[in-house]
Design a protein around this motif. Structure first.
Motif, short mmCIF file in Angstrom:
data_model
loop_
_atom_site.label_atom_id
_atom_site.label_comp_id
_atom_site.label_asym_id
_atom_site.label_seq_id
_atom_site.Cartn_x
_atom_site.Cartn_y
_atom_site.Cartn_z
N THR A 16 0.86 -1.18 0.00
CA THR A 16 0.00 0.00 0.00
C THR A 16 0.90 1.23 0.00
OG1 THR A 16 -1.71 -1.19 1.21
CG2 THR A 16 -1.84 1.21 1.22
N LEU A 17 0.72 2.06 -1.02
CA LEU A 17 1.47 3.30 -1.16
C LEU A 17 0.65 4.43 -0.56
CD1 LEU A 17 3.84 4.99 -2.39
CD2 LEU A 17 2.43 5.15 -4.47
N ALA A 18 1.27 5.27 0.25
CA ALA A 18 0.61 6.43 0.84
C ALA A 18 1.28 7.70 0.35
CB ALA A 18 0.68 6.36 2.36
N THR A 19 0.47 8.58 -0.24
CA THR A 19 0.93 9.90 -0.63
C THR A 19 0.14 10.92 0.19
OG1 THR A 19 -0.68 10.05 -2.44
CG2 THR A 19 1.50 9.16 -2.98
N ILE A 20 0.50 12.18 0.06
CA ILE A 20 -0.17 13.24 0.82
C ILE A 20 -1.01 14.07 -0.16
CG2 ILE A 20 0.11 15.22 2.35
CD1 ILE A 20 2.93 14.02 3.01
N ALA A 21 -2.31 14.06 0.06
CA ALA A 21 -3.25 14.80 -0.80
C ALA A 21 -3.15 16.30 -0.50
CB ALA A 21 -4.67 14.29 -0.56
N PRO A 22 -3.68 17.13 -1.40
CA PRO A 22 -3.62 18.58 -1.19
C PRO A 22 -4.25 19.06 0.12
CG PRO A 22 -4.22 18.13 -3.45
CD PRO A 22 -4.23 16.80 -2.72
N ASP A 23 -5.22 18.32 0.64
CA ASP A 23 -5.84 18.72 1.91
C ASP A 23 -5.11 18.15 3.12
OD1 ASP A 23 -6.53 16.05 1.87
OD2 ASP A 23 -8.70 16.39 1.99
N ASP A 24 -3.88 17.63 2.91
CA ASP A 24 -3.03 17.04 3.94
C ASP A 24 -3.48 15.67 4.42
OD1 ASP A 24 -1.21 19.16 3.90
OD2 ASP A 24 -2.32 20.26 5.43
N SER A 25 -4.49 15.10 3.81
CA SER A 25 -4.91 13.76 4.20
C SER A 25 -4.06 12.72 3.48
CB SER A 25 -6.39 13.56 3.89
OG SER A 25 -6.60 13.59 2.49
N GLY A 73 4.95 7.03 1.96
CA GLY A 73 5.10 5.86 2.80
C GLY A 73 4.61 4.65 2.04
N MET A 74 5.07 3.50 2.48
CA MET A 74 4.64 2.25 1.86
C MET A 74 4.58 1.19 2.95
SD MET A 74 6.40 0.39 -1.38
CE MET A 74 5.30 0.48 -2.75
N LEU A 75 3.51 0.41 2.94
CA LEU A 75 3.36 -0.67 3.90
C LEU A 75 3.29 -1.99 3.16
CD1 LEU A 75 2.91 -1.56 6.87
CD2 LEU A 75 0.45 -1.41 6.39
N VAL A 76 4.19 -2.89 3.55
CA VAL A 76 4.20 -4.25 3.02
C VAL A 76 3.88 -5.14 4.22
CG1 VAL A 76 5.60 -6.02 1.91
CG2 VAL A 76 6.01 -3.60 1.38
N HIS A 77 2.84 -5.96 4.09
CA HIS A 77 2.48 -6.77 5.25
C HIS A 77 2.05 -8.17 4.85
CE1 HIS A 77 -1.98 -6.96 4.98
NE2 HIS A 77 -1.80 -5.90 4.23
#
Length: 146
Positions: A16-25, A73-77
């Motif tokens: 799962t790749l996590a980026t930061i959206a314009p609203d900081d979410s 961020g990235m989560l490998v599980h």
């Protein structure tokens, strides 16, 4: 990244790749990927030909997020009903786009690795599309990685 962490990440089929959206979410998206060992290790994830709501992959929300804020961020599980077998590796890094013409050798090698790991990519024109390139700067892990 330790050898067990690298092996765990390299063997995983998805993350799962996590980026930061314009609203900081946080914006989360499942991805296919390969990891290249090195100092620092590098993750490559394709902007492939699976159906998307846009024509130009540069307009994907995750790509716009990375251009504006390259911290990802990235989560490998691994899940298991046997909780003694649970494990995860959380990666933090700086992302950017690797265009095919930008560093042709690196791009070509990453595409070959992606096709070796995922036979589904044999018919995708990955060599014509940018890849997301993530230099890993932080690694945290927990559980059974073997």
């Amino acid at each position: 990244m330790t050898a067990p962490e690298l092996a765990f990440v390299a063997a995983a089929r998805t993350a799962t790749l996590a980026t930061i959206a314009p609203d900081d979410s946080p914006r989360l998206v499942p991805v296919c990927f390969v990891v290249a060992a090195g100092d620092p290790p590098v993750i490559y994830t394709p902007l492939d030909e699976k159906p998307k709501h846009i024509v130009d992959v540069h307009e994907l929300a995750r790509v716009r997020d990375i251009v504006a804020r390259p911290t990802v961020g990235m989560l490998v599980h691994r899940w298991s009903e046997d909780w003694a077998a649970l494990g995860w590796v959380r990666l933090g890094g700086r992302a950017g786009l690797l265009e095919p013409a930008e560093d042709a050798g690196e791009h070509r090698a990453a595409v070959a690795d992606l096709r070796a790991k995922y036979p589904q990519y044999a018919s995708h024109r990955l060599e014509e599309r940018p890849l997301i390139r993530i230099e890993i700067v932080r690694v945290t892990s927990w559980g059974e990685l073997g």
